[in-house]
Design a protein around this motif. Structure first.
Motif, PDB file in Angstrom:
ATOM      1  N   LEU A  96       8.225  -0.413  -5.183  1.00 36.13           N
ATOM      2  CA  LEU A  96       7.674  -0.375  -3.830  1.00 36.13           C
ATOM      3  C   LEU A  96       6.626   0.723  -3.687  1.00 36.13           C
ATOM      4  O   LEU A  96       5.617   0.545  -2.997  1.00 36.13           O
ATOM      5  CB  LEU A  96       8.800  -0.164  -2.815  1.00 36.13           C
ATOM      6  N   GLU A  97       6.845   1.857  -4.321  1.00 35.51           N
ATOM      7  CA  GLU A  97       5.850   2.932  -4.304  1.00 35.51           C
ATOM      8  C   GLU A  97       4.560   2.482  -4.975  1.00 35.51           C
ATOM      9  O   GLU A  97       3.448   2.752  -4.498  1.00 35.51           O
ATOM     10  CB  GLU A  97       6.387   4.162  -5.035  1.00 35.51           C
ATOM     11  N   ALA A  98       4.718   1.816  -6.123  1.00 31.98           N
ATOM     12  CA  ALA A  98       3.549   1.412  -6.908  1.00 31.98           C
ATOM     13  C   ALA A  98       2.666   0.419  -6.172  1.00 31.98           C
ATOM     14  O   ALA A  98       1.482   0.269  -6.503  1.00 31.98           O
ATOM     15  CB  ALA A  98       3.998   0.821  -8.242  1.00 31.98           C
ATOM     16  N   ALA A  99       3.227  -0.273  -5.169  1.00 34.22           N
ATOM     17  CA  ALA A  99       2.433  -1.227  -4.396  1.00 34.22           C
ATOM     18  C   ALA A  99       1.572  -0.542  -3.342  1.00 34.22           C
ATOM     19  O   ALA A  99       0.711  -1.194  -2.737  1.00 34.22           O
ATOM     20  CB  ALA A  99       3.352  -2.245  -3.736  1.00 34.22           C
ATOM     21  N   HIS A 100       1.783   0.738  -3.120  1.00 31.09           N
ATOM     22  CA  HIS A 100       0.920   1.489  -2.209  1.00 31.09           C
ATOM     23  C   HIS A 100      -0.410   1.717  -2.928  1.00 31.09           C
ATOM     24  O   HIS A 100      -0.428   2.197  -4.074  1.00 31.09           O
ATOM     25  CB  HIS A 100       1.571   2.818  -1.847  1.00 31.09           C
ATOM     26  N   PRO A 101      -1.546   1.397  -2.333  1.00 35.66           N
ATOM     27  CA  PRO A 101      -2.824   1.474  -3.058  1.00 35.66           C
ATOM     28  C   PRO A 101      -3.101   2.830  -3.697  1.00 35.66           C
ATOM     29  O   PRO A 101      -3.513   2.890  -4.866  1.00 35.66           O
ATOM     30  CB  PRO A 101      -3.860   1.146  -1.971  1.00 35.66           C
ATOM     31  N   GLN A 102      -2.882   3.920  -2.973  1.00 36.46           N
ATOM     32  CA  GLN A 102      -3.144   5.237  -3.553  1.00 36.46           C
ATOM     33  C   GLN A 102      -2.168   5.565  -4.678  1.00 36.46           C
ATOM     34  O   GLN A 102      -2.568   6.043  -5.745  1.00 36.46           O
ATOM     35  CB  GLN A 102      -3.047   6.319  -2.467  1.00 36.46           C
ATOM     36  N   ILE A 103      -0.899   5.319  -4.435  1.00 36.75           N
ATOM     37  CA  ILE A 103       0.115   5.650  -5.442  1.00 36.75           C
ATOM     38  C   ILE A 103      -0.070   4.799  -6.684  1.00 36.75           C
ATOM     39  O   ILE A 103       0.015   5.290  -7.816  1.00 36.75           O
ATOM     40  CB  ILE A 103       1.525   5.469  -4.856  1.00 36.75           C
TER      41      ILE A 103
END
Length: 471
Positions: A38-45
Motif C-alpha cells: 500500500l505504501e509503494a502505491a503512493h506516487p512519491q513513496i
C-alpha cells in the motif's frame, strides 16, 4: 499544531503498549508486508523505493534494520527513541530527487510519511481481524493513539493523520480510491520480490534447497498478500484475483493467529523467527533447533544428487560478479550514487553513528562516487555500467575509496585507540539480524584494516566479513 511531549511518549509506549508487543510478534510480518504494498502505491513513496531502496536485492538486511529501528523507537528510554528518530530523519533527508517520468519525490514529505503510518495501522487492524482476534473499541483507540504518537516522534506532530479514529477511515478510503497508483514499486514487490527473494542466511550455502522452497512459497506469499489487500485497491492498481487465493489467505492468517495464541511465546517471538533464519544462532538449541537441523540434512541430500556448478571462466567473470553482488546495491544493473549511499546507510545504521560521523561517512562515499564518475563513466550518462566497471576495475582503488576506508576505521574505532578490537569488529561485522560475528580475536591497526577494506572493495580479495556487511 498538536505537540507530543517526551513524558507523554514514555507513558504511551510503556509496558502496556500494544506497539511494543507487536514489534516482538513474528505474526506482525504479515501486516508489515501488506502495508509495504500500500505504501509503494503512493506516487512519491513508490518512486523513492525504486530509485533508492535495496529492499529487492537485500530484503533480509532491510528486515533486520527495520526491526532494530522499531525496537529503538519503542525503547523505554526516551533518549534512545529521540536518537533513533533523529537518525531516521537524517536518513530520509538524504532521499530526494526526480524519477524517470519527471516526478519529484522527497522522503521527508509529511503527507507521504503519514500514509506510511496509516498503512501500518490499518494493516495491523486487518491482521488482527483475519487472525480471528478482532479488537474492541478501546483497543482500537489505544492502537491508533500509539501510531499517531509514533508519527509525532518523527514529525514533531501528528497533524497529517486525522485526530480521531472515526475520522481516520474516511481519510483512508479517500487515499485508496483517489491518490494511489499502479506504480513500478508495487509491481516489483508483487511480481519480482516474492519470486526472486534471495536465500535467508540459514540457506545461503544451500541454493538448491532454497530454489525448491521458493518455487512454492514465492507464489503463495504473493497470492496471500494480494488477497489480503482492499478489493478497491486491487482493482485500482490491476492486481489479479487469483482462484483460491482468498481461502489460502484466510488459512494463513488464521494459522498465524492460532500459533500466536496456542504456542509458547518463545516460538512466536520475533527473536525466535530471526534465529530460525540465522545459521550462527545457537545451532541445535532453542525451539527451532530441530527445524534448522532438518534443513541442513535436506541440503546435504540435495548436494549429493545435484551436479556441481560449472566453474569454467569464473576468473573472467569475477569483476562482473562483484559488480552485481556488492556494488549494485539497488539491483537496477547500474552503479550510481544511490548504490553508494545505500552502503553508507548500512554502515551508519550498524554503528548507530551520530550526525557528525554520519556526515563524514557520506562525504567520503560522495568523494568516491566522484572518482568513479571521472574514471569509469565513459559515456557521461551519470552512472557506471557493468561493462565500464569490468573494463577499468584494475585501476581501483581510487583516492575517494581510500578516504572511505579511513573514515570507516575512524567511526569503527569507538575508543579512538587507533586499533579495531574484537568488540568493535563484531559491532560492524555482525552477521544476519542480531547475531554477532564470533571467533575474531584479532586487533586491526589502521593500515591493516584499510588494506583489507580496499582489497575487498576493489574486487581483489574475498571477505566473509565484508560480504556479511555489503553483499
Amino acid at each position: 499544531m498538536t505537540q507530543t511531549t517526551a513524558e507523554e511518549i514514555v507513558d504511551i509506549f510503556g509496558p502496556d503498549s500494544m506497539l511494543r508487543r507487536l514489534v516482538n510478534d513474528a505474526r506482525w510480518g504479515l501486516a508489515v508486508t501488506r502495508a509495504t504494498v500500500l505504501e509503494a502505491a503512493h506516487p512519491q513513496i513508490g518512486t523513492a523505493l525504486i530509485e533508492n531502496s535495496t529492499f529487492v536485492t537485500h530484503p533480509w538486511r532491510r528486515l533486520r534494520n527495520t526491526l532494530a529501528s522499531m525496537q529503538r523507537i519503542l525503547d523505554p528510554d526516551h533518549h534512545v527513541r529521540n536518537r533513533e528518530a533523529a537518525r531516521l530523519n537524517r536518513l530520509h533527508a538524504r532521499i530526494s530527487g526526480t524519477g524517470p517520468q519527471g516526478r519529484r519525490y522527497d522522503a521527508t514529505d509529511s503527507e507521504a510519511r503519514a500514509w506510511v503510518v496509516a498503512t501500518l495501522f490499518e494493516s495491523t487492524v486487518t491482521m488482527y481481524r483475519l487472525s480471528g482476534e478482532s479488537l474492541d473499541g478501546a483497543a482500537l483507540e489505544q492502537l491508533y493513539a500509539e501510531f499517531r504518537t509514533f508519527l509525532a516522534l518523527l514529525e514533531g506532530n501528528s497533524d497529517q493523520l486525522p485526530a480521531t479514529l472515526q475520522e481516520f477511515w474516511p481519510y483512508y478510503d479517500d487515499m485508496i480510491d483517489h491518490h494511489l497508483e499502479s506504480t513500478e514499486a508495487v509491481r516489483v514487490i508483487v511480481y519480482r520480490l516474492f519470486a526472486n527473494v534471495p536465500a535467508p542466511p540459514l540457506l545461503r550455502n544451500h541454493p538448491a534447497v532454497w530454489a525448491a522452497g521458493r518455487a512454492v512459497a514465492g507464489p503463495m506469499a504473493a497470492a496471500i498478500t494480494i488477497a489480503s489487500l482492499p478489493e478497491s485497491f486491487c482493482r485500482r492498481v490491476a492486481l489479479p484475483d487469483l482462484p483460491g487465493a482468498r481461502a489460502l489467505m484466510h488459512g494463513a492468517y488464521l494459522t498465524a493467529g492460532f500459533a500466536t495464541r496456542l504456542l509458547p511465546n518463545s516460538w512466536v517471538h520475533v527473536s525466535s523467527f530471526m534465529s530460525l533464519l540465522d545459521p550462527d544462532h545457537a545451532s541445535g538449541s532453542g525451539p527451532w533447533g530441530t527445524v534448522r537441523r532438518k534443513a541442513g540434512q535436506a541440503a546435504a541430500m540435495l548436494r549429493l544428487i545435484t551436479p556441481a556448478p560449472d566453474k569454467i571462466n569464473q576468473a573472467t567473470r569475477s569483476a562482473d560478479q562483484f559488480f552485481a553482488e556488492v556494488l549494485d546495491q539497488t539491483g537496477d544493473g547500474y552503479l550510481a550514487w544511490p548504490d553508494l549511499a545505500a552502503m553508507a546507510r548500512e554502515i551508519a545504521t550498524r554503528l548507530d553513528l551520530d550526525e557528525q560521523d554520519e556526515e563524514r561517512l557520506y562525504n567520503a562515499y560522495a568523494a568516491w562516487w566522484r572518482d568513479l564518475q571521472t574514471n569509469l563513466d565513459t559515456d557521461g550518462d551519470g552512472r557506471v555500467t557493468r561493462q565500464e566497471y569490468a573494463a577499468a576495475a584494475a585501476s581501483l582503488p581510487s583516492p575517494g575509496l581510500v578516504k572511505v576506508a579511513d573514515v570507516l576505521f575512524d567511526v569503527t574505532d569507538v575508543d579512538d585507540d587507533q586499533t579495531i578490537d574484537a568488540q568493535e569488529y563484531q559491532k560492524l561485522f555482525r552477521t544476519a539480524f542480531h547475531r554477532d560475528l564470533t571467533g575474531r580475536a584479532d586487533n586491526y591497526s589502521r593500515s591493516a584494516f584499510v588494506r583489507q577494506f580496499l582489497s575487498f572493495m576493489s574486487g581483489q580479495q574475498h571477505s566473509i566479513a565484508y560480504n556479511s556487511l555489503l553483499s
